[in-house]
Scaffold this motif. Sequence first.
Motif, short mmCIF file in Angstrom:
data_model
loop_
_atom_site.label_atom_id
_atom_site.label_comp_id
_atom_site.label_asym_id
_atom_site.label_seq_id
_atom_site.Cartn_x
_atom_site.Cartn_y
_atom_site.Cartn_z
N ASN A 1 0.84 -1.19 0.00
CA ASN A 1 0.00 0.00 0.00
C ASN A 1 0.88 1.24 0.00
OD1 ASN A 1 -1.73 -2.21 1.44
ND2 ASN A 1 -3.17 -0.66 0.74
N GLN A 2 0.46 2.25 -0.71
CA GLN A 2 1.22 3.49 -0.81
C GLN A 2 0.76 4.48 0.26
OE1 GLN A 2 3.78 3.66 -3.06
NE2 GLN A 2 3.20 1.51 -3.40
N ASP A 3 1.70 5.34 0.68
CA ASP A 3 1.38 6.34 1.69
C ASP A 3 0.22 7.23 1.22
OD1 ASP A 3 3.48 5.30 3.07
OD2 ASP A 3 4.80 7.05 2.84
N THR A 4 -0.61 7.61 2.18
CA THR A 4 -1.70 8.54 1.91
C THR A 4 -1.49 9.79 2.77
OG1 THR A 4 -3.16 7.65 3.63
CG2 THR A 4 -3.25 6.60 1.46
N GLU A 5 -2.45 10.68 2.75
CA GLU A 5 -2.31 11.93 3.50
C GLU A 5 -2.15 11.66 5.00
OE1 GLU A 5 -4.69 16.15 4.30
OE2 GLU A 5 -5.61 14.56 3.10
N HIS A 6 -2.82 10.64 5.50
CA HIS A 6 -2.83 10.40 6.95
C HIS A 6 -2.25 9.06 7.37
CE1 HIS A 6 -5.06 14.06 7.49
NE2 HIS A 6 -6.05 13.64 6.71
N VAL A 7 -1.76 8.25 6.42
CA VAL A 7 -1.21 6.93 6.76
C VAL A 7 0.13 6.74 6.06
CG1 VAL A 7 -1.59 4.44 6.81
CG2 VAL A 7 -3.55 5.99 6.95
N ARG A 8 1.15 6.40 6.85
CA ARG A 8 2.46 6.03 6.30
C ARG A 8 2.68 4.54 6.51
NH1 ARG A 8 6.93 9.94 8.85
NH2 ARG A 8 6.21 8.84 10.72
N PHE A 9 3.22 3.87 5.51
CA PHE A 9 3.43 2.42 5.58
C PHE A 9 4.91 2.09 5.70
CE2 PHE A 9 -0.67 2.93 3.54
CZ PHE A 9 -1.44 1.98 4.18
N PHE A 10 5.20 1.12 6.57
CA PHE A 10 6.55 0.63 6.76
C PHE A 10 6.52 -0.90 6.68
CE2 PHE A 10 6.17 4.63 8.97
CZ PHE A 10 7.35 5.32 8.66
N TYR A 11 7.47 -1.47 5.95
CA TYR A 11 7.55 -2.93 5.79
C TYR A 11 8.96 -3.39 6.19
CZ TYR A 11 3.36 -2.05 3.01
OH TYR A 11 2.12 -1.64 2.58
N PRO A 12 9.19 -3.68 7.46
CA PRO A 12 10.54 -4.03 7.92
C PRO A 12 11.08 -5.33 7.35
CG PRO A 12 9.08 -3.46 9.76
CD PRO A 12 8.22 -3.61 8.56
N MET A 13 10.18 -6.26 6.99
CA MET A 13 10.64 -7.55 6.50
C MET A 13 9.51 -8.30 5.84
SD MET A 13 10.99 -9.35 10.28
CE MET A 13 11.45 -10.98 9.70
N GLU A 14 9.86 -9.41 5.16
CA GLU A 14 8.88 -10.29 4.58
C GLU A 14 8.68 -11.50 5.49
OE1 GLU A 14 10.19 -11.34 0.71
OE2 GLU A 14 9.90 -9.33 -0.13
N ARG A 15 7.58 -12.19 5.30
CA ARG A 15 7.31 -13.41 6.07
C ARG A 15 7.59 -14.64 5.22
NH1 ARG A 15 1.60 -15.25 9.01
NH2 ARG A 15 2.30 -17.31 9.64
N SER A 16 8.21 -15.63 5.85
CA SER A 16 8.47 -16.91 5.18
C SER A 16 7.61 -17.99 5.81
CB SER A 16 9.95 -17.29 5.31
OG SER A 16 10.77 -16.34 4.69
N TYR A 17 6.97 -18.81 4.98
CA TYR A 17 6.16 -19.91 5.48
C TYR A 17 7.03 -21.14 5.73
CZ TYR A 17 1.92 -17.33 4.34
OH TYR A 17 0.93 -16.40 4.29
N GLY A 18 6.53 -22.04 6.58
CA GLY A 18 7.20 -23.30 6.82
C GLY A 18 8.45 -23.19 7.67
N GLN A 19 8.54 -22.15 8.50
CA GLN A 19 9.72 -21.97 9.33
C GLN A 19 9.70 -22.93 10.52
OE1 GLN A 19 9.12 -17.74 10.10
NE2 GLN A 19 11.03 -17.30 9.03
N SER A 20 10.88 -23.27 11.02
CA SER A 20 11.00 -24.05 12.25
C SER A 20 10.63 -23.16 13.44
CB SER A 20 12.43 -24.57 12.41
OG SER A 20 13.32 -23.48 12.62
#
Length: 414
Positions: free
Chosen positions: A53-72
């Motif tokens: 999602n892209q930033d809007t007037e009142h919301v900023r987005f941050f994505y520190p990392m991706e999620r991996s499935y099947g982790q131990s």
Amino acid sequence: MVSSTNKDRKRVAMISYSFYYNDDRIRRHVSNLVESGYDVDMISLRYKKGNENQDTEHVRFFYPMERSYGQSQIKMIMAYIIFCMRCSWIMLRAHLFQHRLSLVHVNNMPNFLVFSALPLRLFGTRVLLDVHDAVPENYQEKFHGPLLKILTPLLFWEERLSMWFSDYVICTEHTKFGRLLQNGLKKRKGAVVMNAADPAMWDRKTVGISQKRDSSYRMVYHGTLARRLGLDIAILAVKELVPVIPDIRFDIIGDGDQRTELIQMTADLGLQDHVFFSDGFVSVTELPALLKDADVAIVPAKDSIAFKYNLSCKLLDYVVFDIPCIASDVPTHTYYFSNDQMRFFSAGDIESLKYHIQYLYEHPEERVRLVQKAREFLELHDYNSECNIYKNVVRCLVDRKWDELRAISDSCKI
């Protein structure tokens, strides 16, 4: 929308180790905050590159990392810790150099994400813990082995410590709220805000009702694909019903640890013409159009400790969107709904599920009746009422209205 300049608006950080892209509860919270006059720093996982999602007037987005499935177990815990540390740095940097944060709203799992706000607590920022899932029970279901015997008591302690650290705790079910009270949550410090579906988003008049392209008997499921959710049971039921209902179709919309296994299972059973999968998660804004011509919705969760306190939010979506439901008889399903409102099958029992699928196929009038009766649930758990509880909790925390906050807790019935 509250009319105000960004400089005048207070800012809230929203943290979730999930995908904002398809998480309806998170999106609803963000919308409620913006409507109430706050700006939001949304910190969540990146799902797929290009879907951010892209930033809007009142919301900023941050994505520190991706999620991996099947982790131990170890890798998943390490991923949680790394995410927590990155969230802490993002918020501290924003608080010191950009815009003061008035509140940090942390959505579990895990609960200990609240400690990402530890530096901000020193500046007086308030912390709200939102318990979507009962962590100890979910881990007992998901993982096995000797480590779990050590991990389970630690998870109860982690939950208790996280609730103690937080200024206030909300959760998604009354059954779960009772469990949190048993683990040390003080009644005056918590409330229930249910996952009520937004009737505006699920309004058939807005989405439109198209005629199906064929005469198939179409069943749907949307959400996470994991073993505890019983999709394998539903696929096996479809296999046995093909001779009886040749035009049966089951659309599975979502993603998760079990996706590859379920696709392979479908191929092994020769069900490629009857069971279909979406290309991963679908944005919540696109879901209504995909579900609008469904005949029946299936929620086949297995009878496991993970569903002792969790109510599938899918059920609430289907009720608002007038889709008759067949659901497993796990405790939270039967706590909130009656036999008049949906068809319950014995969890994990293929024969029981087959019976209800075939019955609703042969009795379309029963599908209409179920939809009408299920609407009674909405009278008890109205979307606007649940949103107002959340908005008032946030307002009281930000403005330090402790007496009003205790009144909200006192009004929560379990």
